[in-house]
Write a protein that holds these residues in place. Sequence first.
Motif, short mmCIF file in Angstrom:
data_model
loop_
_atom_site.label_atom_id
_atom_site.label_comp_id
_atom_site.label_asym_id
_atom_site.label_seq_id
_atom_site.Cartn_x
_atom_site.Cartn_y
_atom_site.Cartn_z
N PRO A 5 46.29 48.98 37.19
CA PRO A 5 45.48 47.85 36.62
C PRO A 5 44.77 47.29 37.75
O PRO A 5 45.03 47.54 38.90
N SER A 53 37.68 42.49 32.79
CA SER A 53 39.21 42.52 32.41
C SER A 53 39.28 43.13 31.21
O SER A 53 40.23 43.89 31.04
N SER A 54 38.68 43.06 29.95
CA SER A 54 38.76 43.60 28.87
C SER A 54 38.56 45.16 29.06
O SER A 54 39.29 45.99 28.52
N VAL A 55 37.42 45.57 29.84
CA VAL A 55 37.21 46.90 29.89
C VAL A 55 38.11 47.83 30.60
O VAL A 55 38.41 48.82 30.41
N ASN A 57 41.23 46.56 31.94
CA ASN A 57 42.84 46.34 31.75
C ASN A 57 43.11 46.25 30.31
O ASN A 57 44.11 46.00 29.99
N THR A 58 42.14 46.29 29.38
CA THR A 58 42.11 46.39 27.97
C THR A 58 42.91 44.77 27.72
O THR A 58 43.85 44.78 26.88
N SER A 59 42.34 43.87 28.42
CA SER A 59 43.07 42.47 28.22
C SER A 59 42.75 41.69 27.09
O SER A 59 43.38 40.74 26.57
N GLY A 60 41.59 42.29 26.53
CA GLY A 60 41.09 41.47 25.08
C GLY A 60 40.64 40.15 25.31
O GLY A 60 40.28 39.19 24.57
N LYS A 63 35.16 38.24 24.02
CA LYS A 63 34.87 38.57 22.65
C LYS A 63 33.39 38.42 22.64
O LYS A 63 32.79 37.42 22.66
N LYS A 107 33.16 53.66 33.56
CA LYS A 107 32.89 53.02 32.39
C LYS A 107 31.58 51.89 32.38
O LYS A 107 31.00 51.99 31.37
#
Length: 125
Positions: A5, A53-55, A57-60, A63, A107
């Motif tokens: 990560p 961070s979302s892309v 580390n899939t942190s969500g 939005k 990515k």
Amino acid sequence: ADAAPFTDEEIDRLVETFYARIRQHHRLGPIFEAAIGPDGWPEHLAKLKDFWSSVLNTSGRYKGQPVAAHQGVEGVTEGLFTPWLGLFHMTCAELFDAPRAAIIGQKAERIAATLKLGLFHRPGA
Ligand code: HEM
């Protein structure tokens, strides 16, 4: 093997370094300055840190609707994605070792392609 990560510190540094360069770019800089304004940068950088961070580390944390957000950007063209990606890859190559730079770069390429499709190749766009 586990994909390592990316730390929040690494993502902060990527976003800060990249957008400092974007602001200095002779063609991209003025577009961002006009859209974001003199006071908008802290919010923009915070949003982009959440995005990466979302892309990565899939942190969500992010939005939002990137295609819709770029539809309102005055002066953005398909051709400008080439220098955007060039600056991005250059920044990643400086900040990360080659395998990790490649992960981030791939990515960015995929997202850029999706954005271009949504912005410039929709029926009626
Ligand atoms: C938002 C410009 C490519 C990710 C923005 C904004 C500008 C901008 C001016 C702020 C919009 C606003 O708040 O009014 C551009 C230009 C690009 C480009 C000129 C290429 C020529 C990309 C790419 C990515 C990206 C390739 C991702 C890999 C984002 C994200 C936001 C954003 C996540 C925040 C959207 C939201 O408000 O939720 N961009 N962008 N952009 N951009 Fe880009």
